[in-house]
Design a protein around this motif. Structure first.
Motif, short mmCIF file in Angstrom:
data_model
loop_
_atom_site.label_atom_id
_atom_site.label_comp_id
_atom_site.label_asym_id
_atom_site.label_seq_id
_atom_site.Cartn_x
_atom_site.Cartn_y
_atom_site.Cartn_z
N CYS A 145 39.76 47.52 41.98
CA CYS A 145 38.23 47.06 41.91
C CYS A 145 37.38 46.71 42.82
CB CYS A 145 38.53 45.67 40.85
SG CYS A 145 36.83 44.89 40.64
N CYS A 204 37.44 44.91 34.89
CA CYS A 204 38.35 44.03 35.73
C CYS A 204 38.75 42.83 35.01
CB CYS A 204 37.61 43.82 37.19
SG CYS A 204 39.02 42.82 38.08
N CYS A 209 36.54 42.98 43.48
CA CYS A 209 37.29 41.75 43.80
C CYS A 209 38.68 42.34 44.63
CB CYS A 209 37.74 40.87 42.74
SG CYS A 209 38.90 41.80 41.56
N HIS A 227 40.06 40.25 36.55
CA HIS A 227 39.94 39.40 37.30
C HIS A 227 38.50 38.93 37.50
CE1 HIS A 227 44.05 40.40 38.91
NE2 HIS A 227 44.15 39.17 39.28
N CYS A 228 37.40 39.62 37.52
CA CYS A 228 36.25 39.46 38.01
C CYS A 228 35.17 39.75 36.69
CB CYS A 228 35.45 39.98 39.23
SG CYS A 228 35.75 41.58 39.42
N THR A 235 34.30 42.65 35.98
CA THR A 235 33.22 43.72 36.60
C THR A 235 33.49 45.04 35.65
OG1 THR A 235 33.42 43.35 39.04
CG2 THR A 235 32.78 45.63 38.41
ZN LIG Z 1 37.57 42.89 39.87
#
Ligand SMILES: [Zn+2]
Length: 128
Positions: free
Chosen positions: A17, A45, A20, A47-48, A50
């Motif tokens: 990604c 993503c 992150c 995690h973030c 995106t």
């Molecule tokens: Zn990410």
């Protein structure tokens, strides 16, 4: 590769990604694991959050990047075949064609990774 984390080079080489660097954008991190799904990507993503496909047909732009990336592989193949193995021009030509076919999944992914890194930039801390 970990020491490159936080640089664009890391995201470009690993397909992580671009924001992150925590996970792969691709459903199969290994480009050769499923040849028909080499370019299938996760939507976001985890995690973030995106969104990778910024707009419809965003990754068509990667075609422009895949051209110079392909040339770089072709030049490398030519130098190795012609100068190191001293093959003829015709033999070198077939080595180049073979190289481009064998490395096609990597070339297509590198082009996408470079393309998305033009638009997305690494952020050290996620907002979540
Ligand atoms: Zn990410």
């Amino acid at each position: 590769m970990k020491f490159l984390k936080g640089t664009k080079v890391y995201s470009i080489l690993t397909g992580a990604c671009p924001v992150c660097h925590e996970e792969s954008m691709y459903k199969h991190p290994n480009p050769y694991s499923s040849i028909f799904q080499t370019l299938s990507m996760n939507e976001r993503c985890s995690h973030c959050q995106t969104k990778y496909k910024i707009e419809p047909s965003f990754f068509y732009g990667a075609m422009y990047v895949s051209y110079p990336v392909g040339i770089a592989f072709a030049v490398a193949a030519f130098i190795i075949a012609n100068f190191f193995f001293e093959l003829t021009l015709l033999q070198s030509f077939f080595i180049i064609v073979g190289t481009l076919i064998v490395f096609m999944p990597i070339i297509m992914r590198l082009a996408r990774n470079i393309w998305i890194n033009f638009f997305k930039h690494f952020k050290k801390k996620s907002k979540h």
